[in-house]
Design an enzyme around this catalytic site. Structure first.
Site, mmCIF file in Angstrom:
data_model
loop_
_atom_site.group_PDB
_atom_site.id
_atom_site.type_symbol
_atom_site.label_atom_id
_atom_site.label_comp_id
_atom_site.label_asym_id
_atom_site.label_seq_id
_atom_site.Cartn_x
_atom_site.Cartn_y
_atom_site.Cartn_z
ATOM 1 N N GLU A 145 0.872 -1.181 0.000
ATOM 2 C CA GLU A 145 0.000 0.000 0.000
ATOM 3 C C GLU A 145 0.904 1.225 0.000
ATOM 4 O O GLU A 145 1.526 1.535 1.019
ATOM 5 C CB GLU A 145 -0.883 0.012 1.263
ATOM 6 C CG GLU A 145 -1.747 -1.209 1.448
ATOM 7 C CD GLU A 145 -2.801 -1.350 0.371
ATOM 8 O OE1 GLU A 145 -3.233 -0.320 -0.171
ATOM 9 O OE2 GLU A 145 -3.166 -2.490 0.068
ATOM 10 N N CYS B 152 -2.387 8.957 2.953
ATOM 11 C CA CYS B 152 -2.094 8.462 1.599
ATOM 12 C C CYS B 152 -3.213 8.828 0.641
ATOM 13 O O CYS B 152 -2.982 9.064 -0.532
ATOM 14 C CB CYS B 152 -1.879 6.956 1.630
ATOM 15 S SG CYS B 152 -3.259 6.048 2.327
#
Ligand code: NAD
Length: 523
Positions: A246, A280
């Protein structure tokens, strides 16, 4: 100041330590061991040896320990959140929301794991297998590694550790050296306070400790930068272990002319500035259709002017967001803003760091374009660069002009437009009239496209099965003395086998009864 700046070299005699500093004032928030690869390997071995018993507990038995752990967290939340705030310099509001992730993820996987992990019976594919029971069993990797970044010290590991533990794996975690204190305390709580089996470990240290984790585990779940993620992926490939990565993002927000502008402005502020922009899936760039561009920008400037920044006292909720986590991160933001200004952008709010502490104010940039780093590189800071676009086509083209593909959002009054534009975006998660919330819908996968990642987390049962290996399980329903195809061969057995193959496998009666047509022959 970044954490871990001063640490003695490993000489094998005394445990080396690294410092964790509070970025709001530079004070020392704590010290932890900088674990060597040998120490990581030893910890991995201990976790591995406790795993078989953990797996045998079954999902319901394991869930009891996770729910006890959750109770312990919520009974000690002020102390643990205090550590989060000290190591990250967040506002108390941004800090206190982190327990929500723990509550939701643990409850979700504790409740659904029995169903998600249940053995699956499959129908035999043909008559020859009718005497067999076919099943798929989900058996965990013995040891899963979970490496996390610094932006959410508690919430980040809480996204991956509960499903990994619930799968039946032992889990070796590696929190960021910048913010390891709260997580190290959570792992201590598991091992020392709630009577849980010793299947959860915490390897504290710098990058080399993370690399040692990758070298010790059977599957690695990594969250962090593209650069480190790539190194982890390469090492995992060398070791032939699966990696779920990720990574970073550059999420576009597209505001169409029929959008509810007040909501879109609120969404830009929340999506772009929450946690000082250090998410993010933060809104990193905004494209606004020309007819509403001026109104959007002016409303945004007004609302951003009302925001309060600082590390407010625990429990006070008197600021919206706090510090940048590291000096390096703050300098990156400064460099991007300077680059934009040098190339012709205008700063409408902020644009200059505070005199003390690692604080950077909310910064709106206009007259930006794709030659500027602020529109192409991940910022991970409290900036909102806004670009005027002619229409949705131009918005989509610019949104997709990126090496990243983590998420994106579309703001519109029309469900059909939202769907059309959202479907055209090259990104793993899309919100219509909201930002970032896709990450917290556990039945849906969260994963990046392009350089933003490989694999995904959550996604209902996929979120736990990723920590499992599939075991094909075949058992005989009808037990005979032997099988037709077993040794020894004989002409009569071979004839019978041939007759069976033809009878059950051919598609016309002539061939079923053994006729052959070497020159063709129609059905
Ligand atoms: P980073 O890549 O520098 O570090 C992440 C972790 O990897 C840390 O624990 C670090 O110690 C460890 N590490 C460093 N070198 C290693 C190596 N060689 N092998 C194994 N581990 C190693 O990332 P960061 O600066 O801590 O975090 C910010 C980044 O994380 C941003 O790019 C952000 O977008 C990304 N992020 C992504 C998601 C997501 O879900 N996609 C979520 C949060 C943050």
């Amino acid at each position: 100041m970044a954490a871990g700046v001063e640490h003695p070299p490993h000489d094998g005699s005394a445990a080396a330590e690294f410092e964790v500093r509070n970025p709001a004032d530079g004070s020392i928030a704590g010290r932890l061991p900088d674990m060597t690869p040998a120490e990581v390997a030893e910890l991995a071995q201990r976790l591995r040896s406790a795993q078989p018993e953990w797996e045998q507990l079954g999902p319901r038995g394991r869930a009891r320990h996770l729910l006890n752990w959750l109770d312990w967290l919520m009974d000690n939340d002020q102390r643990i959140l205090g550590l989060v705030q000290q190591e990250s310099g967040k506002s108390w509001g941004d800090t206190s929301i982190e327990t929500m992730v723990a509550v939701e993820v643990i409850n979700y996987y504790a409740k659904h794991a029995p169903e998600f992990l249940a053995d699956q019976t499959r129908r035999p594919h043909g008559p020859a297998s009718l005497t067999k029971k076919l099943e798929v069993l989900y058996r965990p990797y013995q040891l899963v590694g979970v490496i996390t970044p610094w932006n959410y010290p508690l919430a980040m590991p809480m996204m991956d550790v509960p499903p990994a533990l619930m799968s039946g794996a032992a889990v070796l975690t590696k929190p960021s050296e910048v913010t390891p204190l709260a997580w190290a305390e959570m792992v201590r709580g598991w091992n020392e306070e709630i009577g849980a089996p010793p299947v959860l470990g915490c390897a504290t240290g710098l990058g080399a400790t993370g690399a040692a984790v990758v070298d010790s585990v059977d599957m690695i779940q990594f969250t962090g930068s593209v650069r480190t993620g790539r190194a982890v992926g390469i090492r995992a490939a060398e070791r032939l272990i699966p990696a779920s990565l990720e990574l970073g993002g550059k999420d576009p927000m597209i505001v169409l002319s029929d959008a509810d502008l007040d909501r879109a402005v609120g969404g830009a502020i929340w999506g772009g500035l929450f946690n000082a922009g250090q998410s993010c899936v933060a809104v990193e760039r905004v494209y606004v259709e020309a007819p509403v561009y001026d109104a959007f920008v002016s409303k945004l400037v007004d609302r951003v002017g009302e925001l309060r920044q600082g590390m407010d006292p625990q429990g006070s909720f008197t600021t919206e967001f706090g510090a940048m986590a590291t000096a390096t991160q703050l300098e990156l933001v400064e460099r991007q803003v300077q680059d934009a200004v040098d190339k012709g952008a205008r700063i409408l709010t902020g644009g200059k760091r505070a005199d003390t502490g690692l604080f950077y104010p909310p910064t709106i940039l206009v007259d930006v374009d794709h030659t500027m780093a602020c529109m192409r590189e991940e910022t991970f800071g409290p900036t909102l660069p806004i670009m005027k676009v002619a229409d949705e086509k131009e918005a989509v083209r610019l949104a997709n002009d990126s090496e990243y593909g983590l998420g994106g959002s579309v703001w519109t009054g029309s469900a059909a437009r939202g769907r059309r534009v959202g479907r055209a975006l090259e990104a793993g998660g899309i919100c219509v009239n909201n930002a970032m919330v896709n990450v917290f819908q556990f039945p849906l996968p969260h994963g990046g496209w392009k350089s933003s990642g490989l694999g995904s987390r959550f996604g209902g049962r996929d979120g736990i099965l990723k920590y499992c290996r599939k075991q094909a399980f075949v058992s005989e329903r009808v037990q005979m003395g032997g099988e037709l195809h077993w040794y020894p061969y004989s002409p009569s057995k071979a004839r019978l086998t041939d007759q069976m193959i033809r009878l059950l496998g051919m598609h016309d009666w002539r061939r079923r009864f053994g006729r052959r047509f070497p020159d063709g022959g129609r059905r």
